[in-house]
Enzyme design. Structure first.
Site, PDB file in Angstrom:
ATOM      1  N   LYS A 188      24.752  -2.465   7.450  1.00 58.74           N
ATOM      2  CA  LYS A 188      23.730  -1.608   6.859  1.00 58.74           C
ATOM      3  C   LYS A 188      24.243  -0.198   6.611  1.00 58.74           C
ATOM      4  O   LYS A 188      24.013   0.386   5.564  1.00 58.74           O
ATOM      5  CB  LYS A 188      22.514  -1.548   7.770  1.00 58.74           C
ATOM      6  CG  LYS A 188      21.605  -2.719   7.557  1.00 58.74           C
ATOM      7  CD  LYS A 188      20.418  -2.625   8.479  1.00 58.74           C
ATOM      8  CE  LYS A 188      19.759  -3.988   8.584  1.00 58.74           C
ATOM      9  NZ  LYS A 188      19.208  -4.238   9.892  1.00 58.74           N
TER      10      LYS A 188
ATOM     11  N   HIS B  46       5.902   6.601  11.250  1.00 61.47           N
ATOM     12  CA  HIS B  46       5.393   6.431   9.892  1.00 61.47           C
ATOM     13  C   HIS B  46       4.524   7.666   9.632  1.00 61.47           C
ATOM     14  O   HIS B  46       3.303   7.598   9.638  1.00 61.47           O
ATOM     15  CB  HIS B  46       4.575   5.135   9.804  1.00 61.47           C
ATOM     16  CG  HIS B  46       4.210   4.729   8.414  1.00 61.47           C
ATOM     17  ND1 HIS B  46       4.471   5.506   7.300  1.00 61.47           N
ATOM     18  CD2 HIS B  46       3.599   3.614   7.946  1.00 61.47           C
ATOM     19  CE1 HIS B  46       4.027   4.879   6.215  1.00 61.47           C
ATOM     20  NE2 HIS B  46       3.496   3.737   6.582  1.00 61.47           N
TER      21      HIS B  46
ATOM     22  N   ARG C 155       0.823  -1.208   0.000  1.00 64.11           N
ATOM     23  CA  ARG C 155       0.000   0.000   0.000  1.00 64.11           C
ATOM     24  C   ARG C 155       0.862   1.265   0.000  1.00 64.11           C
ATOM     25  O   ARG C 155       0.688   2.136  -0.836  1.00 64.11           O
ATOM     26  CB  ARG C 155      -0.852  -0.006   1.271  1.00 64.11           C
ATOM     27  CG  ARG C 155      -2.264   0.444   1.132  1.00 64.11           C
ATOM     28  CD  ARG C 155      -2.944   0.148   2.461  1.00 64.11           C
ATOM     29  NE  ARG C 155      -2.337  -1.039   3.068  1.00 64.11           N
ATOM     30  CZ  ARG C 155      -2.732  -2.272   2.805  1.00 64.11           C
ATOM     31  NH1 ARG C 155      -3.749  -2.484   2.039  1.00 64.11           N
ATOM     32  NH2 ARG C 155      -2.134  -3.302   3.354  1.00 64.11           N
ATOM     33  N   THR C 156       1.778   1.340   0.941  1.00 64.44           N
ATOM     34  CA  THR C 156       2.573   2.556   1.064  1.00 64.44           C
ATOM     35  C   THR C 156       3.387   2.790  -0.210  1.00 64.44           C
ATOM     36  O   THR C 156       3.419   3.886  -0.748  1.00 64.44           O
ATOM     37  CB  THR C 156       3.510   2.459   2.285  1.00 64.44           C
ATOM     38  OG1 THR C 156       2.706   2.216   3.436  1.00 64.44           O
ATOM     39  CG2 THR C 156       4.291   3.724   2.491  1.00 64.44           C
TER      40      THR C 156
ATOM     41  N   ARG D  76      11.787   3.577   3.249  1.00 61.22           N
ATOM     42  CA  ARG D  76      11.266   2.671   4.280  1.00 61.22           C
ATOM     43  C   ARG D  76      12.383   1.735   4.696  1.00 61.22           C
ATOM     44  O   ARG D  76      13.073   1.169   3.841  1.00 61.22           O
ATOM     45  CB  ARG D  76      10.080   1.866   3.758  1.00 61.22           C
ATOM     46  CG  ARG D  76       9.761   0.705   4.714  1.00 61.22           C
ATOM     47  CD  ARG D  76       8.473   0.040   4.438  1.00 61.22           C
ATOM     48  NE  ARG D  76       7.364   0.897   4.810  1.00 61.22           N
ATOM     49  CZ  ARG D  76       6.130   0.443   4.998  1.00 61.22           C
ATOM     50  NH1 ARG D  76       5.866  -0.835   4.853  1.00 61.22           N
ATOM     51  NH2 ARG D  76       5.171   1.266   5.315  1.00 61.22           N
TER      52      ARG D  76
END
Lengths: 326, 171
Positions: free
Chosen positions: A96, A148, A68-69, A118
């Site tokens: 990371k 968010h 969705r996002t 994200r």
């Protein structure tokens, strides 16, 4: 937290990055809602596109899965006439920090203007905003258990379309608050916009201790917590974040905290039911409620496009304007 | 020094001209569109005076401005309110002041995202010259030549008042 406030705003207090609701003044949140209201009208036209970000490149950097996002961010960028590319990057890389910076350097070299990020780590969007060159705006599309913010703003937008005055509202957030970045952003947004009362409802194990510091009221009984409530926000039970020990079973969870028609009748008769999706039917919400008259879950999805258009154009606009001034 | 202009007289003469325009061309599908904010105020007056019956449309051109990259997003006014399509409609586009022509360019751009109108005519209360684009109005309430330090100020919606103000004195 001072530096975080500064990161998000330009010297003349316009929105430069959109990383968290925390630290933003009410005026900016209201500006987002008002701008989104105008973009919502664009979505109702035959040609659902405006030329405002023509020639700009927006990169969606999704280090974590999303449907969705990701798709509504893509659609929002396209409706602003931007060029958009979406990268789904797995988080399996060990270091990371380093791989992230390398990826960013490459994307920068492709002359992009905005990153929508994200990431499973809290603070990833801040990290990127801090390290990105000055001409790039960063929008947080969810970072770990932190925030968010666009989801929270589309929820505020949906609430405002049903109830004009935030100051009169009692709002309950139900479920897994421990793992929910959505809830954290929502609570900051609701308190900044001045709602009458925010309640959080859930089992002890899923409500972190620091919640009480955010000025919310805690409830462990669903029906009691829903009494006199105008808006019921259900959270998804985040199975992928459960390492065990939080809950006895999904079935038992549904019996105690699942929103059924019967439980919903504890709230005001005209209360609306929201859920950020994806829905676990029969776990946190009954199908009859999710599909019912009081549910605004699909309106939230539509509103998400307009709100993301507002955030993208505001951040990019303030940025471009600042550049032109210097 | 502030100099007031007679708005009522201008509205009257503009609606007289528009009435003739509509009659002569036998336009039965006129759509009046005001540009936010001042243009909407003027359009409302003309709409009432012409006794039009179709919806009075409103245009917010913020998403079509050519100065977005220079000044960013404008503070938001009311959203555009147009019919779902403008296909085949005869549009009367209304603004308060015509200056560089950039607002009208943006407005035309937006209108065409709602379809293909049969025609567009432009009505302005004031034409203050200073065009930067090849855009002219079909109906002008009054032409005004301003000194460098002067500005036009429209206040409304009721009463609708138009004045030329000395920019320096105004501050």
């Amino acid at each position: 937290m001072g530096y975080r406030n500064n990161v998000q705003l330009t010297p003349d207090k316009r929105l430069k990055h959109f990383l968290s609701i925390e630290g933003l003044p009410r005026s900016i949140l209201v500006e987002i809602l008002d701008t989104a209201e105008n973009f919502a009208q664009v979505g109702e036209r035959a040609i659902k596109k405006v030329p405002i970000l023509r020639g700009k490149t927006i990169v969606n950097l999704f280090f974590e899965n999303s449907t969705r996002t990701r798709t509504t961010f893509e659609l929002a960028a396209k409706r602003l006439s931007a060029d958009v590319l979406t990268m789904n990057i797995s988080t399996s890389a060990t270091s990371k920090g380093e791989s992230l910076l390398d990826t960013l350097n490459n994307l920068e070299a492709m002359q992009s203007d905005m990153f929508v990020v994200r990431h499973a780590s809290s603070g990833a969007a801040y990290f990127i905003a801090k390290h990105a060159p000055d001409h790039i705006s960063v929008v947080n599309a969810g970072d770990g258990c932190h925030e968010h913010p666009t989801q929270a703003m589309l929820d505020m937008f949906t609430i405002r379309r049903h109830f004009a005055d935030f100051s009169k509202l009692k709002i309950a957030i139900v479920g897994d608050l421990h793992h929910s970045r959505v809830a954290r952003s929502q609570i900051h947004a609701l308190t900044t916009l001045g709602v009458n009362e925010v309640r959080v409802i859930g089992p002890n194990t899923l409500i972190p201790n620091e919640m009480s510091k955010l000025g919310v009221h805690l409830y462990h009984d669903l029906c009691k917590g829903l009494r006199d409530v105008d808006v019921v926000i259900m959270l998804r039970l985040q199975k992928e974040r459960m390492d065990g020990g939080f809950l006895p079973s999904e079935k038992e969870y549904f019996q105690t905290f699942g929103l059924t028609e019967q439980k919903l009748s504890c709230a005001k008769p005209n209360a609306i039911v929201m859920h950020p999706g994806p829905i676990n039917r029969g776990v946190e919400i009954a199908s009859e409620v999710a599909n019912g008259k009081q549910s605004v879950i699909l309106q939230q999805v539509t509103n998400g496009i307009a709100v993301r258009m507002a955030v993208m154009s505001m951040t990019m606009g303030s940025h471009l304007a600042a550049e032109n001034k210097s | 020094m502030t100099q007031y202009l007679d708005v009522e007289k201008k509205i009257k003469s503009l609606s007289h001209d528009l009435h003739e325009y509509i009659e002569q061309r036998q336009l039965d599908d006129v759509l009046m569109v005001g540009i936010h904010t001042g243009g909407v105020w003027v359009a409302k007056r003309l709409y009432q005076s012409l006794e039009l019956t179709s919806q009075l449309a409103e245009l917010n051109i913020s998403f079509y401005r050519d100065d977005f990259t220079r000044i960013g997003m404008h503070p938001q006014v009311q959203p555009s309110k147009l019919p779902a399509t403008v296909d085949g409609r005869h549009i009367i586009l209304v603004d308060d002041v015509l200056y560089t022509g950039r607002t009208i360019k943006a407005a035309l751009h937006e209108i065409f995202d709602y379809g293909r109108p049969a025609s567009v005519a432009l009505v302005v209360l004031i034409d203050r010259g200073g065009r930067e684009l090849p855009i002219q109005a079909d109906f002008v309430g009054r032409k005004v030549v301003l000194e460098k330090n002067q500005q036009i100020k429209l206040t409304g919606p009721t009463p609708l008042e138009l004045s030329i103000v000395d920019a320096r004195a105004d501050r």
